[in-house]
Motif scaffolding. Sequence first.
Motif, PDB file in Angstrom:
ATOM      1  N   ALA A  47      43.219  30.844  22.477  1.00 39.95           N
ATOM      2  CA  ALA A  47      41.994  30.796  23.250  1.00 39.95           C
ATOM      3  C   ALA A  47      42.182  29.978  24.521  1.00 39.95           C
ATOM      4  O   ALA A  47      42.876  28.957  24.518  1.00 39.95           O
ATOM      5  CB  ALA A  47      40.888  30.179  22.417  1.00 39.95           C
ATOM      6  N   GLN A  48      41.607  30.439  25.594  1.00 37.77           N
ATOM      7  CA  GLN A  48      41.639  29.662  26.821  1.00 37.77           C
ATOM      8  C   GLN A  48      40.477  30.056  27.714  1.00 37.77           C
ATOM      9  O   GLN A  48      39.898  31.132  27.588  1.00 37.77           O
ATOM     10  CB  GLN A  48      42.956  29.836  27.567  1.00 37.77           C
ATOM     11  CG  GLN A  48      43.207  31.230  28.090  1.00 37.77           C
ATOM     12  CD  GLN A  48      44.472  31.292  28.948  1.00 37.77           C
ATOM     13  OE1 GLN A  48      45.032  30.261  29.345  1.00 37.77           O
ATOM     14  NE2 GLN A  48      44.923  32.485  29.250  1.00 37.77           N
ATOM     15  N   LEU A  49      40.146  29.157  28.618  1.00 39.70           N
ATOM     16  CA  LEU A  49      39.126  29.408  29.632  1.00 39.70           C
ATOM     17  C   LEU A  49      39.804  29.401  30.992  1.00 39.70           C
ATOM     18  O   LEU A  49      40.598  28.514  31.283  1.00 39.70           O
ATOM     19  CB  LEU A  49      38.053  28.325  29.601  1.00 39.70           C
ATOM     20  CG  LEU A  49      37.340  28.079  28.274  1.00 39.70           C
ATOM     21  CD1 LEU A  49      36.254  27.016  28.457  1.00 39.70           C
ATOM     22  CD2 LEU A  49      36.760  29.351  27.716  1.00 39.70           C
ATOM     23  N   VAL A  50      39.490  30.379  31.807  1.00 38.44           N
ATOM     24  CA  VAL A  50      40.062  30.473  33.141  1.00 38.44           C
ATOM     25  C   VAL A  50      38.931  30.414  34.153  1.00 38.44           C
ATOM     26  O   VAL A  50      38.031  31.252  34.148  1.00 38.44           O
ATOM     27  CB  VAL A  50      40.863  31.776  33.315  1.00 38.44           C
ATOM     28  CG1 VAL A  50      41.396  31.871  34.744  1.00 38.44           C
ATOM     29  CG2 VAL A  50      42.006  31.830  32.309  1.00 38.44           C
ATOM     30  N   GLU A  51      39.007  29.416  35.012  1.00 36.39           N
ATOM     31  CA  GLU A  51      37.995  29.238  36.036  1.00 36.39           C
ATOM     32  C   GLU A  51      38.476  29.832  37.361  1.00 36.39           C
ATOM     33  O   GLU A  51      39.672  29.848  37.655  1.00 36.39           O
ATOM     34  CB  GLU A  51      37.701  27.761  36.244  1.00 36.39           C
ATOM     35  CG  GLU A  51      37.138  27.069  35.016  1.00 36.39           C
ATOM     36  CD  GLU A  51      36.799  25.633  35.321  1.00 36.39           C
ATOM     37  OE1 GLU A  51      36.990  24.780  34.447  1.00 36.39           O
ATOM     38  OE2 GLU A  51      36.346  25.367  36.456  1.00 36.39           O
ATOM     39  N   SER A  52      37.512  30.291  38.146  1.00 36.52           N
ATOM     40  CA  SER A  52      37.821  30.810  39.474  1.00 36.52           C
ATOM     41  C   SER A  52      36.582  30.676  40.350  1.00 36.52           C
ATOM     42  O   SER A  52      35.497  30.362  39.856  1.00 36.52           O
ATOM     43  CB  SER A  52      38.259  32.278  39.396  1.00 36.52           C
ATOM     44  OG  SER A  52      37.230  33.071  38.835  1.00 36.52           O
ATOM     45  N   SER A  99      38.987  33.868  27.008  1.00 36.90           N
ATOM     46  CA  SER A  99      39.875  34.872  26.428  1.00 36.90           C
ATOM     47  C   SER A  99      40.417  34.357  25.110  1.00 36.90           C
ATOM     48  O   SER A  99      40.453  33.155  24.856  1.00 36.90           O
ATOM     49  CB  SER A  99      41.020  35.205  27.385  1.00 36.90           C
ATOM     50  OG  SER A  99      41.832  34.068  27.606  1.00 36.90           O
ATOM     51  N   GLY A 100      40.858  35.294  24.264  1.00 38.36           N
ATOM     52  CA  GLY A 100      41.341  34.897  22.957  1.00 38.36           C
ATOM     53  C   GLY A 100      40.195  34.649  21.993  1.00 38.36           C
ATOM     54  O   GLY A 100      39.026  34.873  22.302  1.00 38.36           O
ATOM     55  N   SER A 101      40.513  34.147  20.847  1.00 31.64           N
ATOM     56  CA  SER A 101      39.530  33.912  19.796  1.00 31.64           C
ATOM     57  C   SER A 101      38.934  32.518  19.929  1.00 31.64           C
ATOM     58  O   SER A 101      39.607  31.527  19.642  1.00 31.64           O
ATOM     59  CB  SER A 101      40.178  34.077  18.425  1.00 31.64           C
ATOM     60  OG  SER A 101      40.659  35.391  18.257  1.00 31.64           O
ATOM     61  N   ILE A 102      37.700  32.453  20.379  1.00 37.27           N
ATOM     62  CA  ILE A 102      37.058  31.145  20.489  1.00 37.27           C
ATOM     63  C   ILE A 102      35.804  31.065  19.629  1.00 37.27           C
ATOM     64  O   ILE A 102      35.164  30.022  19.565  1.00 37.27           O
ATOM     65  CB  ILE A 102      36.683  30.798  21.951  1.00 37.27           C
ATOM     66  CG1 ILE A 102      35.625  31.759  22.497  1.00 37.27           C
ATOM     67  CG2 ILE A 102      37.916  30.794  22.837  1.00 37.27           C
ATOM     68  CD1 ILE A 102      35.057  31.316  23.833  1.00 37.27           C
TER      69      ILE A 102
END
Length: 116
Positions: free
Chosen positions: A2-7, A25-28
Amino acid sequence: QAQLVESGGGLVQPGGSLRLSCAASGSIGSITAMRWYRQAPGKERELVAARASGGSNTRYSDSVKGRFTISRDKANRTTYLQMSGLKPDDTAVYYCRLTTPWGDYWGQGTQVTVSS
């Protein structure tokens, strides 16, 4: 994983607008709450916006109230921070944080610079 991507960060002139995104993204697991923080150089991290997944308990710091809006796109698992009427004092690294039954997840941060 799991990860969070900021933009969405960048350089903007005073009075301008930006929209920050925080994509999971991924399983959170199920997101129960989302928050945006910011940290300016030499200052402590500050909570600027928060809301529960259903939209209740939405709140903003006094410094951004009326100018920033937190929202989410549940289908795309993306949280947004719409910022308008930006001021030089809004210059900071902005972080998203998502709360789930499995724990909290943080984004990597995105720089917002407000300058003429």
